[in-house]
Design a protein around this motif. Structure first.
Motif, short mmCIF file in Angstrom:
data_model
loop_
_atom_site.label_atom_id
_atom_site.label_comp_id
_atom_site.label_asym_id
_atom_site.label_seq_id
_atom_site.Cartn_x
_atom_site.Cartn_y
_atom_site.Cartn_z
N ASP A 165 1.01 -1.23 -0.04
CA ASP A 165 -0.02 -0.06 -0.19
C ASP A 165 0.91 1.56 -0.19
O ASP A 165 0.45 2.28 -0.53
CB ASP A 165 -0.85 -0.08 1.20
N LEU A 166 1.88 1.24 0.68
CA LEU A 166 2.79 2.28 0.76
C LEU A 166 3.57 2.49 -0.65
O LEU A 166 4.23 3.42 -0.71
CB LEU A 166 4.12 2.05 1.80
N HIS A 167 3.32 1.58 -1.50
CA HIS A 167 4.16 1.66 -2.84
C HIS A 167 5.86 1.36 -2.60
O HIS A 167 6.70 1.89 -3.32
CB HIS A 167 4.36 2.82 -3.72
N ALA A 168 6.14 0.48 -1.59
CA ALA A 168 7.47 0.15 -1.40
C ALA A 168 7.98 -1.07 -2.00
O ALA A 168 7.09 -1.86 -2.60
CB ALA A 168 7.58 -0.03 0.21
N ASN A 169 9.45 -0.93 -2.44
CA ASN A 169 9.93 -2.27 -3.06
C ASN A 169 10.93 -2.70 -2.36
O ASN A 169 11.68 -3.63 -2.88
CB ASN A 169 10.39 -1.69 -4.51
N PHE A 170 11.03 -2.28 -1.09
CA PHE A 170 11.98 -2.62 -0.14
C PHE A 170 11.76 -2.52 1.29
O PHE A 170 10.92 -1.80 1.84
CB PHE A 170 13.30 -1.28 -0.31
N VAL A 171 12.41 -3.38 2.28
CA VAL A 171 11.96 -3.30 3.64
C VAL A 171 13.27 -3.78 4.37
O VAL A 171 14.10 -4.78 3.75
CB VAL A 171 10.88 -4.08 3.93
N ARG A 172 13.71 -2.83 5.34
CA ARG A 172 14.67 -3.24 6.28
C ARG A 172 14.24 -4.00 7.40
O ARG A 172 13.37 -3.31 8.03
CB ARG A 172 15.48 -1.93 6.61
N LEU A 173 14.70 -5.52 7.41
CA LEU A 173 14.14 -6.07 8.66
C LEU A 173 14.92 -5.90 9.76
O LEU A 173 16.05 -6.55 9.91
CB LEU A 173 13.78 -7.49 8.11
N ALA A 174 14.61 -5.11 10.77
CA ALA A 174 15.40 -4.42 11.84
C ALA A 174 15.05 -5.30 13.13
O ALA A 174 13.79 -5.94 13.24
CB ALA A 174 15.22 -3.10 12.15
N HIS A 175 16.00 -5.60 14.02
CA HIS A 175 17.58 -5.30 13.80
C HIS A 175 18.03 -6.56 14.20
O HIS A 175 19.08 -7.01 15.14
CB HIS A 175 17.99 -4.51 15.21
N TYR A 176 17.16 -7.81 13.48
CA TYR A 176 17.72 -9.09 13.70
C TYR A 176 17.06 -9.99 12.61
O TYR A 176 16.00 -9.56 12.02
CB TYR A 176 17.06 -9.62 14.97
N PRO A 177 17.42 -11.14 12.44
CA PRO A 177 16.82 -12.17 11.51
C PRO A 177 15.14 -12.34 11.97
O PRO A 177 14.85 -12.44 12.83
CB PRO A 177 17.51 -13.45 11.36
N HIS A 178 14.43 -12.12 10.73
CA HIS A 178 12.95 -12.18 10.86
C HIS A 178 12.67 -13.63 10.68
O HIS A 178 13.34 -14.44 10.07
CB HIS A 178 12.26 -11.11 10.25
N ASP A 179 11.09 -13.83 11.01
CA ASP A 179 10.62 -15.19 10.67
C ASP A 179 10.88 -15.52 9.13
O ASP A 179 10.86 -14.58 8.30
CB ASP A 179 9.09 -15.30 11.01
N GLU A 180 11.30 -16.86 8.85
CA GLU A 180 11.41 -16.97 7.69
C GLU A 180 10.27 -16.93 6.66
O GLU A 180 10.46 -16.77 5.39
CB GLU A 180 11.89 -18.63 7.60
N ARG A 181 9.13 -16.87 7.13
CA ARG A 181 7.66 -16.46 6.46
C ARG A 181 8.00 -14.99 5.71
O ARG A 181 7.35 -14.75 4.61
CB ARG A 181 6.80 -16.28 7.47
#
Length: 625
Positions: free
Chosen positions: A369-385
């Motif tokens: 909805d934000l028209h994003a093409n990128f996300v920074r997963l802060a500040h640790y590895p997130h769920d593999e999903r």
């Protein structure tokens, strides 16, 4: 200021390093020595026996004497034996009983499931019964997607394995411990913070404890595929020939030299027959007859079939090339500008740690909805999903290990832990096309000891995976000669440099950004954090603190400043959604949440969301070139 090609031999060495650092007690810093163990890749692509669901739990109390003895060592008896109190006669147990204990949902944190544990940091014991039928000539592993922070595992009363690290998976072989019929598993999870942990004792997010990701039993043949890497050939430059060549390896644990291995990608015309070497590794380089490259506009995934003896894995993998050329980021040979947001693993609406498909669907709905093409997963590895969804939806990812601010950079044992966490992150996600950046730290102090530590870590990441970019989020720019100057030597070790700054919130007024000049390295720059706090529904003037209007005003002036930076190749405002942090204690405004989200924790859009959304829709902030 909100101041966080892998060979089988390398993996074995990594585990040796982390296992040599013993965690003997709440005051100690590492795991006791134990045999080397396998870390399985692609578990979510296998048929498994899920152990998700209701687990009985018991809460330990300081000094956590049910887990640690008086010398700080892990007790091999006690709760791990899962005995029951004898109400008639016989030996007396340690005064506990899982059978009559309440239950918690796994995966999930204990903090949001039991109100009495909301702020609890310490030891909680989990127990579950399960039925199982061992198969001849098969091996069985207990797979834990993540547990925060230290984990100790018993199966049928046998102490099987331990793990340190709250955000990466681990696998414990239980072949010799399980039996036909009824079995039980006990896991003690200790979320206590220590100075020499990764991260250390102070960080700006909530310390959700527990078995926070999926738990399952994985049964495989005696020789099985434990690791694989299938990627587009990565040469010194990107050209049309590289776009048709696939490269990588398949590793078969327990294989003898010459074991047949098959790689098939039917839609790409790949059908390759290989053999393992003496180390169980089958390397390949093969030309695809047809290959559509993965990108945000075309998130094309291929069914990749791997076989070795009786073992089979079918994964979905996209193929793309990412590299730096001067100050440009090239995706498949074309410049790209990264417009996105930071995201914590905070579950929308219900809050707590992200652990369900619906949590992930909600977060990616906000990003699209934000028209994003990128996300920074802060500040640790997130769920593999998260990575799986990003692969399907065409969202690029910055993935980070939790070196948040001031960890113990002067201690070799801390580097050993860090190195192991880095390897676990890369090993799990190296086949995810969406992941283009490995980050080694967030907002660390600029000094020679830290710089040498993180440079070593960046070089290690580059050796483990030369197909991706290495970055870090720096907040070490300082005023000099009328400009903000970044001369941090860590930037020399990075492919792309992240900059965190909060002009208009922690420093100065929003309008000060208009006249701020930046002197930055001649590398691609992403402004990885900026923004201001606002409580959803709190309104006022453009300069009224904690209002939606002021937050939107700060972002508008930030964008005006960022457009003037020629090396700018990406922006990620802090943060997509409000998230819990125990240090945010202003009643009625924060109530235990960091309020810099573009959305509230309930998914309600603040005015700032529209400011970013419009800028991204118009592509008005920066240019790929």
């Amino acid at each position: 200021m909100h101041i966080p090609f892998l060979s089988h031999i390398f993996v074995r060495r990594a585990f040796l390093a982390v296992l040599a650092v013993a965690i003997l007690a709440p005051s100690a810093t590492a795991l006791a020595q134990e045999p080397l163990r396998t870390l399985l890749v692609g578990v979510d692509r296998r048929e498994v026996n899920s152990l998700n669901g209701d687990w009985h739990y018991l809460v330990d109390q300081p000094p956590f004497s049910s887990l640690y003895d008086s010398s700080g060592k892990v007790r091999n008896g006690g709760y791990g034996q899962n005995t029951h109190p004898n109400i008639d006669s016989g030996p007396h147990n340690a005064e506990y009983d899982f059978a009559t204990a309440p239950t918690l949902k796994v995966p999930g944190d204990w903090n949001t499931q039991d109100p009495t544990l909301f702020r609890f940091e310490g030891v909680v014991w989990y127990q579950r019964d399960f039925n199982f039928q061992p198969q001849p000539n098969k091996r069985t592993f207990l797979h834990v997607g993540a547990a925060n922070y230290r984990s100790y595992v018993w199966v049928n009363g046998q102490h099987i394995c331990d793990h340190e690290g709250g955000f990466t998976p681990f696998d414990c072989e239980v072949t010799a411990a399980v039996k036909p019929g009824s079995n039980f598993v006990v896991v003690a999870v200790d979320s206590t913070r220590h100075v020499d942990d990764i991260p250390t004792v102070n960080y700006d997010w909530f310390d959700y404890g527990g078995l926070t990701r999926d738990v399952s039993l994985v049964t495989v043949p005696s020789a099985f595929i434990d690791d694989y890497d299938v990627h587009l050939r990565h040469g010194t430059t990107f050209n049309a020939a590289d776009a048709a060549i696939l490269s990588g390896y398949i590793h078969v644990e327990g294989a003898t030299a010459g074991t047949p291995v098959t790689l098939r990608i039917r839609e790409a015309g790949v059908d390759t027959h290989l053999q393992t070497d003496a180390a169980g590794r089958a390397s390949f380089e093969v030309k695809a007859a047809k290959l559509d490259l993965w990108s945000p506009e075309n998130p094309r995934l291929y069914k990749v079939e791997l076989a070795a003896g009786d073992d089979r894995i079918t994964d979905e993998i996209g193929f793309r090339d990412v590299r730096v050329e001067g100050t440009r980021i090239l995706l498949n040979g074309k410049p790209i500008f990264l417009q996105g947001a930071n995201a914590h693993a905070e579950a929308p609406i219900r809050t707590g740690r992200v652990c369900t498909d619906q949590d992930v669907k909600n977060l990616f709905g906000y990003l699209k909805d934000l028209h994003a093409n990128f996300v920074r997963l802060a500040h640790y590895p997130h769920d593999e999903r998260m990575e799986r969804m990003a692969d399907r939806q065409g969202i690029l990812i910055w993935s980070e290990i939790p070196n948040w601010q001031r960890i113990s950079f002067d201690k070799p044992e801390v580097f050993a832990k860090d190195e192991a966490l880095l390897r676990e992150m890369i090993r799990r996600d190296r086949n995810k096309a969406s992941v283009i950046l490995w980050s080694v730290s967030n907002e660390t102090p600029d000094n020679p000891v830290r710089t040498e530590f993180l440079t070593r870590l960046a070089n290690e990441a580059r050796q483990l995976d030369p197909t991706r970019l290495i970055t870090s989020a720096l907040n070490s720019a300082r005023p000099k000669d009328g400009a903000m100057v970044l001369d941090d030597k860590l930037a020399d070790a990075l492919d792309m440099v992240g900059i965190n700054e909060y002009i208009g919130w922690y420093v100065g007024k929003p309008e000060d950004a208009d006249n701020t000049r930046w002197v930055l390295p001649e590398k691609p720059i992403i402004f990885s954090e900026f923004g201001a706090e606002a409580k959803y529904g709190n309104h006022g003037g453009d300069h009224a603190r904690w209002t939606e209007e002021q937050q939107a005003n700060v972002l508008a002036h930030q964008f005006a400043m960022l457009r003037k930076i020629p090396q700018l190749r990406g922006v990620t405002p802090w943060v997509l959604m409000d998230f819990r942090s125990p240090s945010r204690n202003i009643p009625k405004l924060q109530d235990g949440f960091n309020r810099k989200g573009l959305l509230s924790e309930k998914g309600e859009k603040k005015l700032a969301f529209s400011v970013v959304q419009k800028a991204y829709e118009d592509h008005s902030i920066g240019k790929p070139e």
